[in-house]
Design a protein around this motif. Structure first.
Motif, short mmCIF file in Angstrom:
data_model
loop_
_atom_site.label_atom_id
_atom_site.label_comp_id
_atom_site.label_asym_id
_atom_site.label_seq_id
_atom_site.Cartn_x
_atom_site.Cartn_y
_atom_site.Cartn_z
N ASP A 153 0.86 -1.19 0.00
CA ASP A 153 0.00 0.00 0.00
C ASP A 153 0.89 1.24 0.00
O ASP A 153 1.50 1.58 1.00
N MET A 154 0.97 1.91 -1.16
CA MET A 154 1.84 3.08 -1.28
C MET A 154 1.33 4.25 -0.46
O MET A 154 2.11 5.08 0.02
N ARG A 155 0.03 4.35 -0.30
CA ARG A 155 -0.54 5.49 0.43
C ARG A 155 -0.24 5.42 1.92
O ARG A 155 0.09 6.42 2.54
N GLY A 156 -0.38 4.27 2.50
CA GLY A 156 -0.18 4.15 3.93
C GLY A 156 -1.32 4.77 4.70
O GLY A 156 -2.39 5.05 4.15
N ASN A 157 -1.10 5.02 5.98
CA ASN A 157 -2.16 5.55 6.84
C ASN A 157 -1.85 6.93 7.41
O ASN A 157 -2.51 7.37 8.35
N ASP A 158 -0.85 7.62 6.86
CA ASP A 158 -0.44 8.89 7.45
C ASP A 158 -0.75 10.09 6.55
O ASP A 158 -0.33 11.21 6.85
N ASP A 159 -1.46 9.89 5.46
CA ASP A 159 -1.86 10.98 4.56
C ASP A 159 -0.67 11.79 4.06
O ASP A 159 -0.76 13.00 3.86
N VAL A 160 0.46 11.13 3.84
CA VAL A 160 1.66 11.80 3.34
C VAL A 160 1.85 11.54 1.85
O VAL A 160 2.39 12.37 1.13
N VAL A 161 1.40 10.37 1.39
CA VAL A 161 1.60 9.97 -0.01
C VAL A 161 0.27 9.96 -0.75
O VAL A 161 -0.71 9.37 -0.27
N GLU A 162 0.23 10.61 -1.89
CA GLU A 162 -0.93 10.56 -2.77
C GLU A 162 -0.55 9.76 -4.01
O GLU A 162 0.54 9.95 -4.58
N VAL A 163 -1.41 8.84 -4.40
CA VAL A 163 -1.15 7.99 -5.57
C VAL A 163 -2.08 8.43 -6.71
O VAL A 163 -3.31 8.48 -6.53
N LEU A 164 -1.50 8.74 -7.85
CA LEU A 164 -2.27 9.12 -9.03
C LEU A 164 -2.12 8.02 -10.08
O LEU A 164 -1.00 7.66 -10.45
N ILE A 165 -3.22 7.47 -10.51
CA ILE A 165 -3.22 6.40 -11.51
C ILE A 165 -3.55 7.01 -12.86
O ILE A 165 -4.56 7.70 -13.01
N SER A 166 -2.69 6.77 -13.84
CA SER A 166 -2.86 7.42 -15.13
C SER A 166 -2.46 6.47 -16.26
O SER A 166 -1.85 5.42 -16.04
N GLY A 167 -2.81 6.88 -17.48
CA GLY A 167 -2.42 6.11 -18.66
C GLY A 167 -2.01 7.06 -19.78
O GLY A 167 -2.74 7.99 -20.11
N SER A 168 -0.84 6.85 -20.35
CA SER A 168 -0.34 7.72 -21.42
C SER A 168 -0.62 7.16 -22.81
O SER A 168 -0.25 7.77 -23.81
N GLY A 169 -1.28 6.00 -22.85
CA GLY A 169 -1.61 5.43 -24.16
C GLY A 169 -0.38 5.14 -24.99
O GLY A 169 0.58 4.52 -24.54
N PHE A 170 -0.39 5.63 -26.23
CA PHE A 170 0.75 5.45 -27.14
C PHE A 170 1.69 6.65 -27.10
O PHE A 170 2.59 6.76 -27.93
N ASN A 171 1.45 7.55 -26.12
CA ASN A 171 2.31 8.71 -25.94
C ASN A 171 3.22 8.48 -24.75
O ASN A 171 3.39 7.37 -24.28
N GLY A 172 3.80 9.56 -24.25
CA GLY A 172 4.64 9.46 -23.06
C GLY A 172 6.11 9.63 -23.37
O GLY A 172 6.57 9.32 -24.48
N LEU A 173 6.85 10.12 -22.39
CA LEU A 173 8.29 10.31 -22.52
C LEU A 173 9.03 9.01 -22.25
O LEU A 173 8.52 8.11 -21.59
N CYS A 174 10.24 8.93 -22.79
CA CYS A 174 11.14 7.80 -22.54
C CYS A 174 10.53 6.46 -22.95
O CYS A 174 10.68 5.46 -22.24
N ARG A 175 9.85 6.45 -24.06
CA ARG A 175 9.34 5.18 -24.58
C ARG A 175 10.51 4.33 -25.08
O ARG A 175 11.51 4.85 -25.59
N ASP A 176 10.37 3.01 -24.95
CA ASP A 176 11.41 2.09 -25.39
C ASP A 176 11.50 2.11 -26.92
O ASP A 176 10.50 2.21 -27.62
N GLU A 177 12.73 2.07 -27.44
CA GLU A 177 12.93 2.06 -28.89
C GLU A 177 12.33 0.82 -29.52
O GLU A 177 11.89 0.85 -30.68
N VAL A 178 12.32 -0.27 -28.77
CA VAL A 178 11.64 -1.48 -29.24
C VAL A 178 10.18 -1.34 -28.85
O VAL A 178 9.82 -1.44 -27.66
N GLU A 179 9.32 -1.10 -29.82
CA GLU A 179 7.94 -0.74 -29.55
C GLU A 179 7.21 -1.76 -28.70
O GLU A 179 6.42 -1.42 -27.81
N GLU A 180 7.48 -3.04 -28.89
CA GLU A 180 6.80 -4.09 -28.13
C GLU A 180 7.07 -3.99 -26.64
O GLU A 180 6.26 -4.43 -25.82
#
Length: 219
Positions: A174-201
Motif C-alpha cells: 500500500d503506497m498510500r499508507g495511513n499517514d496521509d503523506v503519499v498521494e497515488v495518481l493512476i494514469s495512462g499515457s496510451g501510445f504517448n509518453g516520454l522515454c518510450r522504449d525504442e523497441v515498440e513491443e
C-alpha cells in the motif's frame, strides 16, 4: 525699516526650522521603511534558502537508487529511475491489462522496493508530502498505424496502471499508507509518453514516478 528687517529675519529662521524638522521626519520615515523592507527581504531569502535545502535533502534520498544491486536503473535522457527487473520486458498480454504470470513475482518485488523507499523518505523528511504517479503504457503496431491520441489506448493504459495498483494491494503493498503523506495518481499515457522504449513491443509496461512536494514555509 530696521525693525521690519528683523521681523523678516525671524520669519526666515522659523521657516527654516520648520523645513529642517519636516526633512528630518521624512528622512526618519524613509529610514524606517528601508529597515522594514530589508527585514522582509531577509526573511524571504531565508525562507527560500530553507525550501532549497529541503529540496536538496529530498534529492539525497534518491541516491541509493544509483548504487549497484539497487534494483533500479537511471535513465539520463528523461531523468527517471526504472525497475531493472522489468526493463525492456513485455509484462502485459497484447491489448490486455492482465499482468503475465511470469512477471507477477517481479512486479511484487518492485512494489516492495518502492514502498520501502517511500517509508525511508517519509522517516528522513518529516513534514514533506509525496506524489506517486503510476502510469500505464501501450505498444503501437509494427507500422505505427494506431493514432497516438487513440482514446482506446488511453483507456487500456489506464486500466493497466489500475491493474498493477490492485495487484499490489492484494499482496499487501500500500503506497498510500495511513499517514496521509503519499498521494497515488493512476494514469495512462496510451501510445504517448516520454522515454518510450525504442523497441515498440517493450512499451507494454507501467512506470512509477515519485515527486516530492515541498510545502512553502509560511503554510
Amino acid at each position: 525699516m530696521g525693525r521690519k528687517n528683523k521681523n523678516s529675519g525671524d520669519f526666515f529662521w522659523v521657516s527654516y526650522a520648520d523645513l529642517m524638522t519636516t526633512l528630518f521626519f521624512i528622512m526618519l520615515t524613509l529610514f524606517i521603511l528601508t529597515v522594514v523592507y530589508l527585514k522582509v527581504e531577509q526573511n524571504v531569502i531565508q525562507t527560500k534558502l530553507i525550501e532549497y535545502e529541503n529540496i536538496l535533502k529530498v534529492k539525497e534520498q534518491f541516491k541509493p537508487l544509483q548504487k549497484k544491486n539497487s534494483g533500479f536503473v537511471y535513465l539520463e535522457n528523461c531523468d527517471k529511475y526504472v525497475a531493472e527487473d522489468l526493463l525492456g520486458e513485455e509484462i502485459f498480454e497484447p491489448n490486455k491489462t492482465k499482468i503475465l504470470p511470469q512477471f507477477e513475482d517481479k512486479t511484487i518485488q518492485v512494489g516492495k522496493r518502492i514502498q520501502g523507499l517511500l517509508t525511508e523518505m517519509k522517516n528522513n523528511n518529516p513534514g514533506l508530502q509525496y506524489i506517486v504517479i503510476l502510469e500505464g503504457n501501450m505498444a503501437n503496431r509494427w507500422d505505427m498505424s494506431i493514432s497516438k491520441e487513440s482514446i482506446w489506448g488511453y483507456k487500456v493504459s489506464y486500466e493497466r496502471a489500475l491493474a498493477v495498483y490492485d495487484f499490489w494491494l492484494q499482496n499487501g503493498i500500500d503506497m498510500r499508507g495511513n499517514d496521509d503523506v503519499v498521494e497515488v495518481l493512476i494514469s495512462g499515457s496510451g501510445f504517448n509518453g516520454l522515454c518510450r522504449d525504442e523497441v515498440e513491443e517493450n512499451n507494454k509496461r507501467f512506470s512509477v514516478q515519485i515527486i516530492p512536494k515541498v510545502k512553502p514555509i509560511n503554510e
